[in-house]
Design a protein around this motif. Structure first.
Motif, PDB file in Angstrom:
ATOM      1  N   MET A  53       0.838  -1.200   0.000  1.00 47.29           N
ATOM      2  CA  MET A  53       0.000   0.000   0.000  1.00 47.29           C
ATOM      3  C   MET A  53       0.878   1.257   0.000  1.00 47.29           C
ATOM      4  O   MET A  53       0.568   2.238  -0.693  1.00 47.29           O
ATOM      5  CB  MET A  53      -0.940   0.009   1.213  1.00 47.29           C
ATOM      6  N   ALA A  54       1.975   1.228   0.747  1.00 44.92           N
ATOM      7  CA  ALA A  54       2.901   2.371   0.744  1.00 44.92           C
ATOM      8  C   ALA A  54       3.484   2.570  -0.654  1.00 44.92           C
ATOM      9  O   ALA A  54       3.614   3.705  -1.129  1.00 44.92           O
ATOM     10  CB  ALA A  54       4.015   2.159   1.765  1.00 44.92           C
ATOM     11  N   GLY A  55       3.806   1.482  -1.331  1.00 47.15           N
ATOM     12  CA  GLY A  55       4.322   1.577  -2.700  1.00 47.15           C
ATOM     13  C   GLY A  55       3.289   2.162  -3.661  1.00 47.15           C
ATOM     14  O   GLY A  55       3.628   2.975  -4.526  1.00 47.15           O
ATOM     15  N   MET A  56       2.036   1.757  -3.500  1.00 52.24           N
ATOM     16  CA  MET A  56       0.987   2.312  -4.360  1.00 52.24           C
ATOM     17  C   MET A  56       0.787   3.801  -4.083  1.00 52.24           C
ATOM     18  O   MET A  56       0.593   4.588  -5.017  1.00 52.24           O
ATOM     19  CB  MET A  56      -0.321   1.535  -4.182  1.00 52.24           C
ATOM     20  N   ARG A  57       0.856   4.197  -2.805  1.00 52.84           N
ATOM     21  CA  ARG A  57       0.727   5.625  -2.479  1.00 52.84           C
ATOM     22  C   ARG A  57       1.868   6.426  -3.113  1.00 52.84           C
ATOM     23  O   ARG A  57       1.647   7.505  -3.674  1.00 52.84           O
ATOM     24  CB  ARG A  57       0.712   5.823  -0.967  1.00 52.84           C
ATOM     25  N   GLU A  58       3.087   5.893  -3.035  1.00 53.21           N
ATOM     26  CA  GLU A  58       4.239   6.580  -3.634  1.00 53.21           C
ATOM     27  C   GLU A  58       4.072   6.691  -5.149  1.00 53.21           C
ATOM     28  O   GLU A  58       4.393   7.733  -5.734  1.00 53.21           O
ATOM     29  CB  GLU A  58       5.532   5.842  -3.298  1.00 53.21           C
ATOM     30  N   ALA A  59       3.575   5.641  -5.782  1.00 52.91           N
ATOM     31  CA  ALA A  59       3.364   5.678  -7.230  1.00 52.91           C
ATOM     32  C   ALA A  59       2.305   6.714  -7.594  1.00 52.91           C
ATOM     33  O   ALA A  59       2.480   7.482  -8.543  1.00 52.91           O
ATOM     34  CB  ALA A  59       2.958   4.298  -7.746  1.00 52.91           C
ATOM     35  N   LEU A  60       1.199   6.754  -6.842  1.00 55.50           N
ATOM     36  CA  LEU A  60       0.158   7.744  -7.113  1.00 55.50           C
ATOM     37  C   LEU A  60       0.679   9.158  -6.940  1.00 55.50           C
ATOM     38  O   LEU A  60       0.367  10.056  -7.736  1.00 55.50           O
ATOM     39  CB  LEU A  60      -1.047   7.513  -6.195  1.00 55.50           C
ATOM     40  N   GLU A  61       1.485   9.380  -5.909  1.00 58.43           N
ATOM     41  CA  GLU A  61       2.075  10.701  -5.699  1.00 58.43           C
ATOM     42  C   GLU A  61       3.007  11.082  -6.849  1.00 58.43           C
ATOM     43  O   GLU A  61       3.029  12.232  -7.289  1.00 58.43           O
ATOM     44  CB  GLU A  61       2.819  10.743  -4.365  1.00 58.43           C
ATOM     45  N   ALA A  62       3.767  10.090  -7.358  1.00 57.02           N
ATOM     46  CA  ALA A  62       4.677  10.355  -8.482  1.00 57.02           C
ATOM     47  C   ALA A  62       3.892  10.728  -9.736  1.00 57.02           C
ATOM     48  O   ALA A  62       4.298  11.621 -10.483  1.00 57.02           O
ATOM     49  CB  ALA A  62       5.570   9.143  -8.737  1.00 57.02           C
ATOM     50  N   VAL A  63       2.764  10.069  -9.986  1.00 56.55           N
ATOM     51  CA  VAL A  63       1.936  10.408 -11.145  1.00 56.55           C
ATOM     52  C   VAL A  63       1.288  11.773 -10.936  1.00 56.55           C
ATOM     53  O   VAL A  63       1.311  12.625 -11.830  1.00 56.55           O
ATOM     54  CB  VAL A  63       0.869   9.314 -11.394  1.00 56.55           C
ATOM     55  N   ALA A  64       0.720  12.000  -9.756  1.00 52.08           N
ATOM     56  CA  ALA A  64       0.028  13.270  -9.483  1.00 52.08           C
ATOM     57  C   ALA A  64       0.975  14.467  -9.576  1.00 52.08           C
ATOM     58  O   ALA A  64       0.587  15.542 -10.041  1.00 52.08           O
ATOM     59  CB  ALA A  64      -0.638  13.221  -8.111  1.00 52.08           C
ATOM     60  N   SER A  65       2.221  14.273  -9.175  1.00 50.15           N
ATOM     61  CA  SER A  65       3.193  15.378  -9.202  1.00 50.15           C
ATOM     62  C   SER A  65       3.850  15.553 -10.571  1.00 50.15           C
ATOM     63  O   SER A  65       4.580  16.510 -10.785  1.00 50.15           O
ATOM     64  CB  SER A  65       4.282  15.145  -8.153  1.00 50.15           C
ATOM     65  N   GLY A  66       3.623  14.609 -11.475  1.00 48.91           N
ATOM     66  CA  GLY A  66       4.228  14.698 -12.797  1.00 48.91           C
ATOM     67  C   GLY A  66       5.607  14.070 -12.902  1.00 48.91           C
ATOM     68  O   GLY A  66       6.221  14.104 -13.957  1.00 48.91           O
ATOM     69  N   ARG A  67       6.104  13.477 -11.817  1.00 43.89           N
ATOM     70  CA  ARG A  67       7.421  12.817 -11.876  1.00 43.89           C
ATOM     71  C   ARG A  67       7.368  11.528 -12.688  1.00 43.89           C
ATOM     72  O   ARG A  67       8.383  11.066 -13.196  1.00 43.89           O
ATOM     73  CB  ARG A  67       7.938  12.495 -10.470  1.00 43.89           C
ATOM     74  N   LEU A  68       6.188  10.932 -12.813  1.00 43.02           N
ATOM     75  CA  LEU A  68       6.013   9.680 -13.548  1.00 43.02           C
ATOM     76  C   LEU A  68       4.823   9.839 -14.484  1.00 43.02           C
ATOM     77  O   LEU A  68       3.739  10.257 -14.050  1.00 43.02           O
ATOM     78  CB  LEU A  68       5.764   8.532 -12.564  1.00 43.02           C
ATOM     79  N   ASP A  69       5.022   9.514 -15.760  1.00 47.22           N
ATOM     80  CA  ASP A  69       3.953   9.598 -16.746  1.00 47.22           C
ATOM     81  C   ASP A  69       3.656   8.191 -17.255  1.00 47.22           C
ATOM     82  O   ASP A  69       4.405   7.654 -18.080  1.00 47.22           O
ATOM     83  CB  ASP A  69       4.353  10.498 -17.913  1.00 47.22           C
ATOM     84  N   PRO A  70       2.558   7.586 -16.804  1.00 47.71           N
ATOM     85  CA  PRO A  70       2.251   6.225 -17.244  1.00 47.71           C
ATOM     86  C   PRO A  70       1.605   6.153 -18.625  1.00 47.71           C
ATOM     87  O   PRO A  70       1.439   5.066 -19.171  1.00 47.71           O
ATOM     88  CB  PRO A  70       1.281   5.725 -16.173  1.00 47.71           C
ATOM     89  N   ALA A  71       1.250   7.295 -19.226  1.00 46.37           N
ATOM     90  CA  ALA A  71       0.506   7.303 -20.493  1.00 46.37           C
ATOM     91  C   ALA A  71       1.146   6.451 -21.596  1.00 46.37           C
ATOM     92  O   ALA A  71       0.413   5.772 -22.320  1.00 46.37           O
ATOM     93  CB  ALA A  71       0.295   8.739 -20.969  1.00 46.37           C
TER      94      ALA A  71
END
Length: 110
Positions: A53-71
């Motif tokens: 769950m902590a990993g999923m939260r970190e991934a969501l934060e990375a997408v929301a902040s623009g550090r990660l683009d899953p598109a």
């Protein structure tokens, strides 16, 4: 069923991380090669719910902040009313399928 070229692609003293393994049957690996090359094999499948769950939260934060683009990973899109079809695609893996995104109807997103 063979495990594929994972061991052959891993360098001497390299690290082989097992992630995304689908449990549809046993695999065979070349233990001689893994041992000879001194490969460290790491299992990336976490079983502790708090850790994943902590990993999923970190991934969501990375997408929301623009550090990660899953598109670039999304090869298929489905509206929510076709959720069953989307889930079938994750199981059946049609040609060209990598990841799917399920979209909410307009005006329903939080």
């Amino acid at each position: 069923m063979a495990a594929g070229p994972a061991g052959e692609l891993t360098a001497e003293r390299g690290r082989l991380v097992v992630a995304g393994y689908h449990q549809d049957g046993p695999r065979q690996v070349n233990m001689w090669l893994w041992n000879w090359r001194g490969i460290d094999v790491i299992n990336a499948h976490e079983r502790d719910p708090e850790i994943y769950m902590a990993g999923m939260r970190e991934a969501l934060e990375a997408v929301a902040s623009g550090r990660l683009d899953p598109a670039p990973l999304y090869t298929h899109r489905f509206p929510l009313d076709r959720l069953a079809e989307a889930l079938d695609a994750t199981r059946d893996r049609p040609d060209g399928f990598l990841k799917a995104v399920v979209t909410m109807p307009e005006g329903t997103a939080p």
